[in-house]
Design an enzyme around this catalytic site. Structure first.
Site, PDB file in Angstrom:
ATOM      1  N   LYS A 177       0.832  -1.198   0.000  1.00 30.56           N
ATOM      2  CA  LYS A 177       0.000   0.000   0.000  1.00 30.56           C
ATOM      3  C   LYS A 177       0.871   1.255   0.000  1.00 30.56           C
ATOM      4  O   LYS A 177       1.846   1.337   0.738  1.00 30.56           O
ATOM      5  CB  LYS A 177      -0.920  -0.009   1.215  1.00 30.56           C
ATOM      6  CG  LYS A 177      -1.906  -1.170   1.220  1.00 30.56           C
ATOM      7  CD  LYS A 177      -2.844  -1.143   2.413  1.00 30.56           C
ATOM      8  CE  LYS A 177      -2.112  -1.274   3.719  1.00 30.56           C
ATOM      9  NZ  LYS A 177      -3.015  -1.427   4.876  1.00 30.56           N
ATOM     10  N   THR A 209      -8.402  10.356   7.003  1.00 28.60           N
ATOM     11  CA  THR A 209      -7.995   9.066   6.442  1.00 28.60           C
ATOM     12  C   THR A 209      -7.858   8.003   7.529  1.00 28.60           C
ATOM     13  O   THR A 209      -7.212   6.980   7.319  1.00 28.60           O
ATOM     14  CB  THR A 209      -6.662   9.205   5.686  1.00 28.60           C
ATOM     15  OG1 THR A 209      -5.673   9.751   6.582  1.00 28.60           O
ATOM     16  CG2 THR A 209      -6.810  10.097   4.464  1.00 28.60           C
ATOM     17  N   GLY A 211      -8.404   4.862   9.492  1.00 26.23           N
ATOM     18  CA  GLY A 211      -9.017   3.580   9.177  1.00 26.23           C
ATOM     19  C   GLY A 211      -8.933   3.148   7.733  1.00 26.23           C
ATOM     20  O   GLY A 211      -9.584   2.169   7.340  1.00 26.23           O
ATOM     21  N   THR A 212      -8.125   3.829   6.926  1.00 24.77           N
ATOM     22  CA  THR A 212      -8.042   3.439   5.505  1.00 24.77           C
ATOM     23  C   THR A 212      -7.493   2.025   5.340  1.00 24.77           C
ATOM     24  O   THR A 212      -7.979   1.255   4.511  1.00 24.77           O
ATOM     25  CB  THR A 212      -7.170   4.426   4.713  1.00 24.77           C
ATOM     26  OG1 THR A 212      -5.932   4.626   5.397  1.00 24.77           O
ATOM     27  CG2 THR A 212      -7.872   5.761   4.529  1.00 24.77           C
ATOM     28  N   GLY A 213      -6.468   1.674   6.120  1.00 26.85           N
ATOM     29  CA  GLY A 213      -5.890   0.335   5.990  1.00 26.85           C
ATOM     30  C   GLY A 213      -6.870  -0.752   6.388  1.00 26.85           C
ATOM     31  O   GLY A 213      -7.016  -1.769   5.686  1.00 26.85           O
ATOM     32  N   CYS A 214      -7.556  -0.553   7.516  1.00 25.19           N
ATOM     33  CA  CYS A 214      -8.575  -1.515   7.957  1.00 25.19           C
ATOM     34  C   CYS A 214      -9.671  -1.648   6.902  1.00 25.19           C
ATOM     35  O   CYS A 214     -10.107  -2.759   6.559  1.00 25.19           O
ATOM     36  CB  CYS A 214      -9.200  -1.054   9.265  1.00 25.19           C
ATOM     37  SG  CYS A 214      -8.048  -0.806  10.633  1.00 25.19           S
TER      38      CYS A 214
END
Length: 268
Positions: A177, A209, A211-214
């Protein structure tokens, strides 16, 4: 994306709770719902958290985490599993043992540090994660700092070299990512055995942004639960998350890093 009654795809989420609602299991549940998938959960930790940081963390006992997983598996077989925050080596071991007989796709998001910089995975857990769960993953979804920590070094050669080095640790595929990189484009790279696919979108100027990875990893897992192949699942999740980030400022949640707009396609 509409499922008939009784045929909805099912996703088990194993992760920590974010009391502010922007990341963790709360973001995972919103992502699965937005993608038309029924989600179950096994909570690994309770955090006192808001858009400005993490104030407290209480880990669940490994026995309770394993009991949640076994309870779900015995009654509601998931079509895919997403693993997020685990926190300790003992919980990693308990999760690995509880999933020993599971044969569906697992998306592993190696949650190590919160958006605020707070550590969410202790040092002893990294080795357990590498030994027990990376070899079980259909997809590993690290950001750049997480990739460097898993490899115990920063690597030259770009995302393909890093992705292949991570694949050597066991996962079938790695999504590198690019949210922590610089540049006008935000680029993610899906690294598979003999192939690398680039997913790019204009970088959005917003602080919201959290929580974008979750959200990304859960959306991919939801698409895999629906039977999508890996490239299609990543593309669908990538496109959806970009729109969720574009719409994030509409929500006006909190004074720090607010959440993305998971339901941008549903709410007026």
């Amino acid at each position: 994306m509409e499922a008939q009654l009784g045929t909805i795809a099912k996703l088990l989420i194993i992760a920590g709770s974010d009391s502010g609602g922007g990341a963790g299991i709360q973001a995972d549940l919103k992502s699965a719902s937005a993608r038309g998938v029924y989600a179950m959960t096994a909570v690994t930790a309770i955090t006192a958290q808001n858009t400005q940081g993490v104030q407290a963390v209480q880990m669940m006992s490994p026995e309770l985490v394993a009991a949640q997983i076994r309870s779900v598996l015995s009654d509601i077989p998931p079509d895919a599993i997403k693993i997020g925050m685990l926190g300790t080596a003992e919980i990693v071991e308990a999760v690995a043992d509880a999933l020993a007989e599971y044969r569906g796709p697992i998306v592993l998001d190696p949650v190590m540090v919160a958006k605020s910089g707070d550590a969410l995975l202790d040092d002893t857990a990294v080795d357990a994660l590498t030994r027990r769960l990376l070899p079980r993953a259909a997809l590993l979804t690290p950001n750049l700092p997480e990739a460097a920590r898993l490899l115990d070094r920063a690597m030259a050669g770009g995302p393909q070299a890093q992705g292949q080095a991570l694949r050597a640790l066991g996962p079938q595929a790695v999504l590198m990512k690019g949210g922590h990189a610089d540049g006008a484009l935000c680029e993610d790279f899906l690294v598979e055995a003999d192939d690398m696919t680039r997913f790019a979108a204009p970088r959005v100027d917003t602080r919201n942004t959290h929580g974008t990875g979750c959200s990304m990893s859960s959306a991919i897992a939801a698409e895999l639960a629906k039977g999508r192949d890996m490239k299609t699942a990543v593309q669908a999740a990538h496109d959806w998350l970009h729109q969720a980030i574009l719409a994030a400022d509409q929500l006006d949640v909190g004074q720090g890093h607010g959440p993305v707009h998971h339901f941008h396609a549903m709410w007026s």
